[in-house]
Design a protein around this motif. Structure first.
Motif, PDB file in Angstrom:
ATOM      1  N   ILE A 155      63.774  85.967  92.596  1.00  7.90           N
ATOM      2  CA  ILE A 155      65.018  86.553  92.086  1.00  7.90           C
ATOM      3  C   ILE A 155      65.097  88.043  92.430  1.00  7.90           C
ATOM      4  CG2 ILE A 155      65.255  84.867  90.223  1.00  7.90           C
ATOM      5  CD1 ILE A 155      64.379  87.209  88.287  1.00  7.90           C
ATOM      6  N   LYS A 156      64.204  88.482  93.310  1.00  8.00           N
ATOM      7  CA  LYS A 156      64.221  89.862  93.808  1.00  8.00           C
ATOM      8  C   LYS A 156      64.260  90.867  92.664  1.00  8.00           C
ATOM      9  CE  LYS A 156      67.423  91.653  96.521  1.00  8.00           C
ATOM     10  NZ  LYS A 156      68.275  92.035  97.641  1.00  8.00           N
ATOM     11  N   CYS A 157      63.343  90.715  91.721  1.00  2.00           N
ATOM     12  CA  CYS A 157      63.290  91.648  90.593  1.00  2.00           C
ATOM     13  C   CYS A 157      62.522  92.911  90.970  1.00  2.00           C
ATOM     14  CB  CYS A 157      62.650  90.977  89.381  1.00  2.00           C
ATOM     15  SG  CYS A 157      60.895  90.566  89.578  1.00  2.00           S
ATOM     16  N   TYR A 158      61.809  92.872  92.090  1.00  2.00           N
ATOM     17  CA  TYR A 158      60.947  93.974  92.532  1.00  2.00           C
ATOM     18  C   TYR A 158      59.769  94.192  91.587  1.00  2.00           C
ATOM     19  CZ  TYR A 158      64.073  95.428  96.302  1.00  2.00           C
ATOM     20  OH  TYR A 158      64.822  95.463  97.443  1.00  2.00           O
ATOM     21  N   GLY A 159      59.541  93.237  90.670  1.00  4.63           N
ATOM     22  CA  GLY A 159      58.452  93.383  89.702  1.00  4.63           C
ATOM     23  C   GLY A 159      57.096  93.476  90.388  1.00  4.63           C
ATOM     24  N   ASN A 199      56.832  96.918  91.636  1.00  2.92           N
ATOM     25  CA  ASN A 199      56.791  97.910  90.554  1.00  2.92           C
ATOM     26  C   ASN A 199      55.439  97.948  89.849  1.00  2.92           C
ATOM     27  OD1 ASN A 199      59.438  98.339  91.148  1.00  2.92           O
ATOM     28  ND2 ASN A 199      60.252  97.291  89.357  1.00  2.92           N
ATOM     29  N   TRP A 231      63.738  95.800  84.670  1.00  4.82           N
ATOM     30  CA  TRP A 231      62.809  96.759  85.272  1.00  4.82           C
ATOM     31  C   TRP A 231      63.432  98.154  85.381  1.00  4.82           C
ATOM     32  CZ3 TRP A 231      57.824  97.103  86.032  1.00  4.82           C
ATOM     33  CH2 TRP A 231      57.043  95.953  86.164  1.00  4.82           C
ATOM     34  N   GLU A 266      51.195  87.731  88.000  1.00  2.41           N
ATOM     35  CA  GLU A 266      51.387  87.590  86.557  1.00  2.41           C
ATOM     36  C   GLU A 266      52.782  88.007  86.118  1.00  2.41           C
ATOM     37  OE1 GLU A 266      48.614  88.219  83.350  1.00  2.41           O
ATOM     38  OE2 GLU A 266      47.269  89.088  84.840  1.00  2.41           O
ATOM     39  N   THR A 267      53.348  89.021  86.769  1.00  4.76           N
ATOM     40  CA  THR A 267      54.664  89.496  86.329  1.00  4.76           C
ATOM     41  C   THR A 267      55.797  88.716  86.980  1.00  4.76           C
ATOM     42  OG1 THR A 267      55.899  91.496  85.756  1.00  4.76           O
ATOM     43  CG2 THR A 267      55.169  91.315  88.033  1.00  4.76           C
ATOM     44  N   GLY A 315      55.702  88.634  80.101  1.00  2.00           N
ATOM     45  CA  GLY A 315      55.300  89.599  81.127  1.00  2.00           C
ATOM     46  C   GLY A 315      56.221  89.682  82.321  1.00  2.00           C
ATOM     47  N   GLY A 316      57.300  88.915  82.332  1.00  3.70           N
ATOM     48  CA  GLY A 316      58.245  88.969  83.452  1.00  3.70           C
ATOM     49  C   GLY A 316      59.497  89.735  83.058  1.00  3.70           C
ATOM     50  N   LEU A 317      60.199  90.264  84.047  1.00  4.26           N
ATOM     51  CA  LEU A 317      61.496  90.913  83.834  1.00  4.26           C
ATOM     52  C   LEU A 317      62.334  90.678  85.089  1.00  4.26           C
ATOM     53  CD1 LEU A 317      60.491  94.444  82.459  1.00  4.26           C
ATOM     54  CD2 LEU A 317      61.551  92.625  81.133  1.00  4.26           C
ATOM     55  N   CYS A 318      63.665  90.801  84.972  1.00  7.31           N
ATOM     56  CA  CYS A 318      64.485  90.764  86.179  1.00  7.31           C
ATOM     57  C   CYS A 318      64.715  92.203  86.634  1.00  7.31           C
ATOM     58  CB  CYS A 318      65.806  90.035  85.942  1.00  7.31           C
ATOM     59  SG  CYS A 318      67.012  90.981  85.007  1.00  7.31           S
ATOM     60  N   ILE A 319      65.461  92.355  87.697  1.00  5.27           N
ATOM     61  CA  ILE A 319      65.622  93.712  88.261  1.00  5.27           C
ATOM     62  C   ILE A 319      66.332  94.638  87.269  1.00  5.27           C
ATOM     63  CG2 ILE A 319      67.818  93.197  89.443  1.00  5.27           C
ATOM     64  CD1 ILE A 319      66.588  94.917  91.797  1.00  5.27           C
ATOM     65  N   PRO A 353      58.601  86.356  87.598  1.00  5.57           N
ATOM     66  CA  PRO A 353      59.320  85.394  86.767  1.00  5.57           C
ATOM     67  C   PRO A 353      59.463  84.049  87.464  1.00  5.57           C
ATOM     68  CG  PRO A 353      60.636  87.381  87.166  1.00  5.57           C
ATOM     69  CD  PRO A 353      59.468  87.437  88.077  1.00  5.57           C
ATOM     70  N   PRO A 372      56.571  95.549  81.549  1.00  5.03           N
ATOM     71  CA  PRO A 372      56.841  94.302  80.828  1.00  5.03           C
ATOM     72  C   PRO A 372      55.793  94.036  79.746  1.00  5.03           C
ATOM     73  CG  PRO A 372      56.278  93.868  83.133  1.00  5.03           C
ATOM     74  CD  PRO A 372      56.204  95.338  82.943  1.00  5.03           C
TER      75      PRO A 372
END
Lengths: 274, 136
Positions: free
Chosen positions: A163-167, A170, B50, A221-222, B43-47, A224, B34
């Motif tokens: 989903i291209k969150c860049y997590g 980051n 973030w 781990e991060t 521990g997850g987030l969307c853009i 999604p 997160p």
């Protein structure tokens, strides 16, 4: 025998008077853990000291040091985090003279959770817990054993979930470029989901992790979308080991292969993209 | 002294309720981390999550209501703004009936705020035209 938490607390208490703060994990509201800078002024906060889940403490260290480059700090680090700190040092992101490393050895279940080959510290002078052997990485072995078309199909399917969150970028302790290729329209188109070419994002990141990834698995781990991206970083790390005899974070003075081209001049962070 | 804090909060961008830590260094908001052991986001987030820290002190952020006067938006007090809204709602309702008004609420609001808005629509305005952005 005392447990790791008690030993860690004692170790931190001994270090606290000599530093401005000790970066470790603390249990916060609702039992949610996060990195925390323990100080001698508030040593009672050590009642909330925590060990798990692992958090990206080197990343937090980076944020603090950018504002306080000369701060004298200590950090509780596991094997992977210690490797991350060593690589950050090699890339001029921090000064090890002002940093006390407190090595926290992982236990069997933690190592298995991370599929970790090196769940122990090697540079920290202060250590907590007994080092254990690395564990196998069945996922990487399974993907490595696939045929080329199987691999392509596997990764194509995984990347389509992105989903291209860049997590992953980051949270990565090794992602510290001031200008990021993943924000460059040439490589990654912005404003469109699903991405027209999701492999591009992930392959650019994989290339940039070459000889840098310390296998901390924070990215996985991060994520999604549960993309097992540490697998391709580990396979690239295997190639780097074979080609350059280099393992990120393993030695303090072996120069990373991507910096060898700069050997003639002194490598300094210029503030420009490199 | 270095003042580093993680402030646990809920992402304001949608109704999912992901947890995140706002990283505060020397009383400045510097980033987002997160929350790994949180039941919702794990521990997850969307853009958007973030980048939550980016809008808080952004210069483009509105800090007062604006009222358009002579074609130009001008800063106003909440009292002025709410009085104007009440007057206009009243005018529209009298002229064209309550169903000429629709209320669009938000997944960014709390349950209680959304409850109040549907109550306002049904009991004050007198219409069932209530919807919210999460239907998009």
């Amino acid at each position: 025998m005392t447990d790791r938490l008690t030993t860690l607390r004692k170790t931190i208490e001994n270090v606290l008077p000599n530093v401005e703060g000790v970066l470790a994990l603390r249990i916060g509201p609702g039992g949610i853990t996060a990195p925390h800078l323990f100080s001698k002024e508030h040593s009672e906060e050590l009642d909330k000291l925590a060990l798990w889940p692992k958090e990206p403490v080197p990343d937090t260290l980076k944020i603090i040091l950018r504002a306080h480059p000369d701060a004298k700090l200590a950090i509780v680090c596991r094997g992977c985090e210690e490797r991350g700190i060593v690589e950050m040092f090699k890339h001029s992101q921090l000064n090890l003279d002002n940093l006390t490393l407190i090595g926290l050895q992982c236990e069997q279940d933690e190592a298995e959770f991370c599929r970790c080959a090196k769940p122990f510290t090697v540079h920290s002078k202060l250590t907590v817990g007994e080092p254990i052997e690395g564990v196998p990485d069945p996922l990487t072995a399974k993907i490595e054993a696939m045929s080329q078309p199987e691999k392509q199909a596997f990764w194509k399917q995984e990347f389509e979930h992105c989903i291209k969150c860049y997590g992953c970028r980051n949270i990565c302790p090794q992602c510290f470029c001031n200008i990021c290729a993943l924000e460059d329209e040439t490589w990654v188109e912005t404003g469109r989901l699903p991405m027209p070419n999701p492999s591009m994002y992930h392959m650019v990141r994989a290339m940039h992790m070459t000889a840098k990834c310390v296998a901390c698995r924070e990215c996985e781990e991060t994520c999604p979308a549960d993309i097992p991206m540490a697998v391709h970083f580990r396979l690239i790390a295997r190639d780097v080991r074979e080609m350059f005899n280099y393992e990120p974070g393993a030695s303090m003075d072996q120069k990373p292969p991507q910096l060898l081209v700069l050997e003639e001049g002194e490598y300094e962070r210029s503030g420009l993209p490199h | 002294m270095i003042d580093y804090k993680n402030v646990l909060t809920t992402c304001p961008y949608c109704g999912t309720g992901c947890a995140l830590h706002l990283q505060v260094l020397d009383e400045k908001l510097v980033g987002v981390l997160p929350a790994k052991n949180h039941v919702v986001s794990e521990g997850g987030l969307c853009i958007k999550g973030w980048n939550v820290h980016a809008f808080v002190n952004h210069p483009d952020r509105l800090t007062t209501p604006l009222i358009r006067k002579n074609g130009k938006l001008e800063e106003a007090t909440w009292d002025e703004a709410l009085t104007l809204i009440a007057d206009k709602f009243g005018e529209v309702k009298t002229a064209s009936g309550p169903d000429s008004v629709a209320i669009l609420t938000s997944a960014k609001c709390t349950n209680e705020e959304n409850y109040l808005l549907q109550k306002f629509a049904r009991a004050v305005i007198g219409t069932n035209n209530v919807d919210h952005c999460a239907r998009l």
